[in-house]
Design a protein around this motif. Structure first.
Motif, PDB file in Angstrom:
ATOM      1  N   SER A  83      -8.459  -0.453 -63.958  1.00  0.00           N
ATOM      2  CA  SER A  83      -8.381   0.906 -63.416  1.00  0.00           C
ATOM      3  C   SER A  83      -9.159   1.027 -62.116  1.00  0.00           C
ATOM      4  N   ILE A  84     -10.360   0.433 -62.092  1.00  0.00           N
ATOM      5  CA  ILE A  84     -11.186   0.528 -60.889  1.00  0.00           C
ATOM      6  C   ILE A  84     -10.622  -0.319 -59.757  1.00  0.00           C
ATOM      7  N   LYS A 138      -6.822   4.852 -66.154  1.00  0.00           N
ATOM      8  CA  LYS A 138      -7.547   4.647 -67.415  1.00  0.00           C
ATOM      9  C   LYS A 138      -7.016   5.558 -68.526  1.00  0.00           C
ATOM     10  N   SER A 167      -7.585   0.897 -58.079  1.00  0.00           N
ATOM     11  CA  SER A 167      -7.761   2.122 -57.293  1.00  0.00           C
ATOM     12  C   SER A 167      -8.446   1.891 -55.954  1.00  0.00           C
ATOM     13  N   ALA A 197      -8.488   6.147 -60.494  1.00  0.00           N
ATOM     14  CA  ALA A 197      -9.015   5.335 -61.597  1.00  0.00           C
ATOM     15  C   ALA A 197      -8.920   6.095 -62.919  1.00  0.00           C
TER      16      ALA A 197
END
Length: 304
Positions: A75-76, A65, A79, A61
């Motif tokens: 990003s989260i 980011k 991931s 992440a």
């Protein structure tokens, strides 16, 4: 391909919740009583698995980011090593571009399965590929149980406001009933295939007006984040080898590929299916719950 080449593909909304509920039931059905019988053997590895997953999520992440300049949501959710369909369904509900998630997670699955296949090829063992005839209508006697578990899991999840209840409700309900040996409710393979075709078509229909430039960033992100994950995987494999775990079982259990692909790969070399499938079910189970909680938080706050 059809959507990207200007065909107007529309997938009906009505079958989607049913497909998600059946998918949740199928995931939960893998938590069999065998898990309890081998809990002393499998337990410690299952405790270590969330540590590996959290470190992997944090590392990848941060890369997405800070280096790839994706927003925090993308990003989260890019991931989280859960199922492709599950992550896209939950991520889309918080505003993540489904194309980005599809490409990142598809790339991860391809790279991980390729890596695991190569690792098995060089594994110092007399393992031989085994052939399994998949019966499309196996478990047909359990269809009523599947309907009941999916139905009640869906509505219990909705009633208690469980995050991502269309999947997590049937998944948790199914897991509890199966671990306790109360029911056998595994959907027939043919039904699972239909669910995958419908949900896969839904994912494909997101690619309207896509360009080659749109493909580059997410695919590169998928490749690099998978390499990061595999580096971390090698560290955890070395740690668990010191504790006398089997190398092949650990590689196949911790590899963050698709649960279906990794289980098929394990089955093809006659590996320890109870050990390996339990780890993948637990990983997907944990990640879906985590993703659903994150989804609920993002829906309450305004975070870029």
């Amino acid at each position: 391909l059809a959507t990207a080449t200007k065909f107007n593909i529309k997938i009906p909304q009505s079958p989607r919740p049913v497909c998600r509920a059946i998918l949740g039931c199928a995931i939960g059905a893998n938590f069999t009583p065998d898990v309890l019988e081998r809990i002393n053997e499998i337990g410690f590895s299952l405790i270590v698995l969330p540590i590996f997953i959290l470190i992997m999520i944090s590392s990848t992440a941060l890369f997405l980011k800070l280096i790839m300049k994706l927003d925090l949501r993308s990003s989260i959710f890019g991931s989280l090593p859960g199922g492709l369909n599950e992550m896209v369904i939950i991520g889309k509900e918080v505003g993540v571009n489904p194309r980005t998630l599809i490409l990142i997670h598809s790339t991860r699955i391809v790279v991980v399965v390729l890596f695991a296949s190569i690792a098995i090829h060089f594994y110092p063992s007399d393992l031989k590929l085994v052939s399994k005839n998949i019966k499309l209508f196996k478990y047909s006697d359990q269809i009523l149980s599947v309907i009941m578990v999916s139905f009640f899991g869906y509505f219990i999840g909705k009633l208690i406001k469980l995050p991502g209840y269309t999947i997590t409700g049937p998944m948790i309900f199914s897991a509890i009933l199966h671990v306790l040996g109360v029911v056998n409710a595994m959907p027939i393979y043919f039904l699972i295939i239909i669910v995958q075709v419908i949900l896969g078509s839904v994912l494909g229909s997101q690619f309207k007006d896509i360009t080659m430039r749109d493909l580059y960033g997410p695919i590169l992100s998928g490749i690099v984040t998978t390499i990061i994950a595999l580096i971390l995987l090698s560290i955890f494999v070395l740690i668990l080898l010191k504790l006398d775990y089997d190398l092949l079982s650990i590689i196949l259990s911790y590899s963050p590929g698709g649960q279906t692909e990794m289980n098929i790969l394990a089955l093809s070399v006659n590996a320890d299916m109870v050990f390996i499938s339990t780890h993948h079910m637990f990983r997907v189970f944990m990640v879906i719950i985590f993703a659903a909680v994150i989804q609920k938080l993002f829906n309450k706050i305004n975070v870029d």
